[in-house]
Enzyme design. Structure first.
Site, PDB file in Angstrom:
ATOM      1  N   LYS A  10       0.827  -1.212   0.000  1.00  0.00           N
ATOM      2  CA  LYS A  10       0.000   0.000   0.000  1.00  0.00           C
ATOM      3  C   LYS A  10       0.864   1.266   0.000  1.00  0.00           C
ATOM      4  O   LYS A  10       2.083   1.203   0.265  1.00  0.00           O
ATOM      5  CB  LYS A  10      -0.918  -0.031   1.223  1.00  0.00           C
ATOM      6  CG  LYS A  10      -1.932  -1.180   1.220  1.00  0.00           C
ATOM      7  CD  LYS A  10      -2.921  -1.004   2.370  1.00  0.00           C
ATOM      8  CE  LYS A  10      -3.941  -2.125   2.414  1.00  0.00           C
ATOM      9  NZ  LYS A  10      -4.990  -1.876   3.438  1.00  0.00           N
ATOM     10  N   TYR A  50     -12.505  -2.255  -3.794  1.00  0.00           N
ATOM     11  CA  TYR A  50     -12.948  -2.480  -2.409  1.00  0.00           C
ATOM     12  C   TYR A  50     -14.472  -2.471  -2.283  1.00  0.00           C
ATOM     13  O   TYR A  50     -14.994  -2.206  -1.194  1.00  0.00           O
ATOM     14  CB  TYR A  50     -12.340  -1.422  -1.493  1.00  0.00           C
ATOM     15  CG  TYR A  50     -10.922  -1.734  -1.032  1.00  0.00           C
ATOM     16  CD1 TYR A  50     -10.652  -2.858  -0.245  1.00  0.00           C
ATOM     17  CD2 TYR A  50      -9.861  -0.898  -1.343  1.00  0.00           C
ATOM     18  CE1 TYR A  50      -9.366  -3.142   0.200  1.00  0.00           C
ATOM     19  CE2 TYR A  50      -8.568  -1.173  -0.902  1.00  0.00           C
ATOM     20  CZ  TYR A  50      -8.338  -2.307  -0.127  1.00  0.00           C
ATOM     21  OH  TYR A  50      -7.063  -2.584   0.321  1.00  0.00           O
ATOM     22  N   ASN A 113      -2.020   0.083   7.006  1.00  0.00           N
ATOM     23  CA  ASN A 113      -1.538  -1.219   7.476  1.00  0.00           C
ATOM     24  C   ASN A 113      -0.633  -1.944   6.469  1.00  0.00           C
ATOM     25  O   ASN A 113      -0.513  -3.161   6.497  1.00  0.00           O
ATOM     26  CB  ASN A 113      -2.710  -2.098   7.934  1.00  0.00           C
ATOM     27  CG  ASN A 113      -3.668  -2.449   6.827  1.00  0.00           C
ATOM     28  OD1 ASN A 113      -3.558  -1.930   5.722  1.00  0.00           O
ATOM     29  ND2 ASN A 113      -4.599  -3.342   7.102  1.00  0.00           N
ATOM     30  N   HIS A 116      -2.180  -5.390   1.631  1.00  0.00           N
ATOM     31  CA  HIS A 116      -3.483  -6.054   1.488  1.00  0.00           C
ATOM     32  C   HIS A 116      -3.237  -7.454   0.948  1.00  0.00           C
ATOM     33  O   HIS A 116      -2.316  -7.659   0.163  1.00  0.00           O
ATOM     34  CB  HIS A 116      -4.375  -5.286   0.499  1.00  0.00           C
ATOM     35  CG  HIS A 116      -5.579  -6.069   0.067  1.00  0.00           C
ATOM     36  ND1 HIS A 116      -6.722  -6.146   0.838  1.00  0.00           N
ATOM     37  CD2 HIS A 116      -5.800  -6.857  -1.017  1.00  0.00           C
ATOM     38  CE1 HIS A 116      -7.595  -6.945   0.225  1.00  0.00           C
ATOM     39  NE2 HIS A 116      -7.060  -7.381  -0.904  1.00  0.00           N
ATOM     40  N   GLU A 127      -9.602 -10.421  -7.475  1.00  0.00           N
ATOM     41  CA  GLU A 127      -8.598  -9.378  -7.266  1.00  0.00           C
ATOM     42  C   GLU A 127      -7.406  -9.532  -8.224  1.00  0.00           C
ATOM     43  O   GLU A 127      -6.838  -8.541  -8.670  1.00  0.00           O
ATOM     44  CB  GLU A 127      -8.136  -9.398  -5.804  1.00  0.00           C
ATOM     45  CG  GLU A 127      -9.259  -8.972  -4.856  1.00  0.00           C
ATOM     46  CD  GLU A 127      -8.876  -8.995  -3.392  1.00  0.00           C
ATOM     47  OE1 GLU A 127      -7.717  -9.349  -3.066  1.00  0.00           O
ATOM     48  OE2 GLU A 127      -9.735  -8.645  -2.560  1.00  0.00           O
TER      49      GLU A 127
END
Ligand code: CMP
Length: 134
Positions: A10, A50, A113, A116, A127
């Site tokens: 990310k 998402y 975080n 993913h 995905e």
């Protein structure tokens, strides 16, 4: 079972210059990286990617964060790759992640975080197609 799964480094981890270390963690854990792409998502793409979280209160912030800078999308392959990737990443909230996991090392909060990973065979297929359909 031999599987493929999607991993995303990310924007927060890219800004920390952690791309190389995170890729090294995947490789030393036995994954084969069979595809890789660095890109910047548009807001429309982030919302599509998402969409299962569209009703959640964190959705808009999540999409803005995912568009805030470049990301690295990867196809990870190996035996039990989907669950193994989730173990190597650690808990979604870095404060709950075990020592040695990517999110413990590089995540700052549940919103930032670091990585993913797909959470099921269905999401892995969807995905991976999202980023690597050609
Ligand atoms: P990720 O694995 O990319 O999937 C959705 C993301 O939403 C998640 O990591 C978190 O970064 C973010 N998020 C923010 N708040 C929450 C929450 N309460 N539960 C789950 N995910 C959250």
């Amino acid at each position: 079972m031999y599987q493929k799964t999607l991993s995303i480094i990310k924007p927060d981890a890219v800004k920390k210059k952690a791309i190389g270390n995170i890729i090294n963690i995947f490789e030393t854990n036995g994954f084969t990286i069979s595809d890789i792409k660095m890109l910047k998502l548009s807001m429309e793409e982030a919302r599509e990617f998402y969409k299962e979280h569209a009703a959640r209160p964190f959705f808009n912030g999540l999409c803005e964060f995912m568009c805030s800078g470049p990301i690295v999308a990867m196809c990870l392959e190996g035996e039990g790759a989907i669950l193994k990737n989730r173990e190597v990443m650690g808990a979604t909230n870095p404060s709950e992640a075990e020592a040695g996991t990517i999110r413990k090392m590089y995540g700052d909060s549940i919103d930032n975080n670091a990585v993913h990973g797909s959470d099921s065979t269905e999401s892995a297929e969807r995905e991976l197609n999202f980023f690597f359909s050609n």
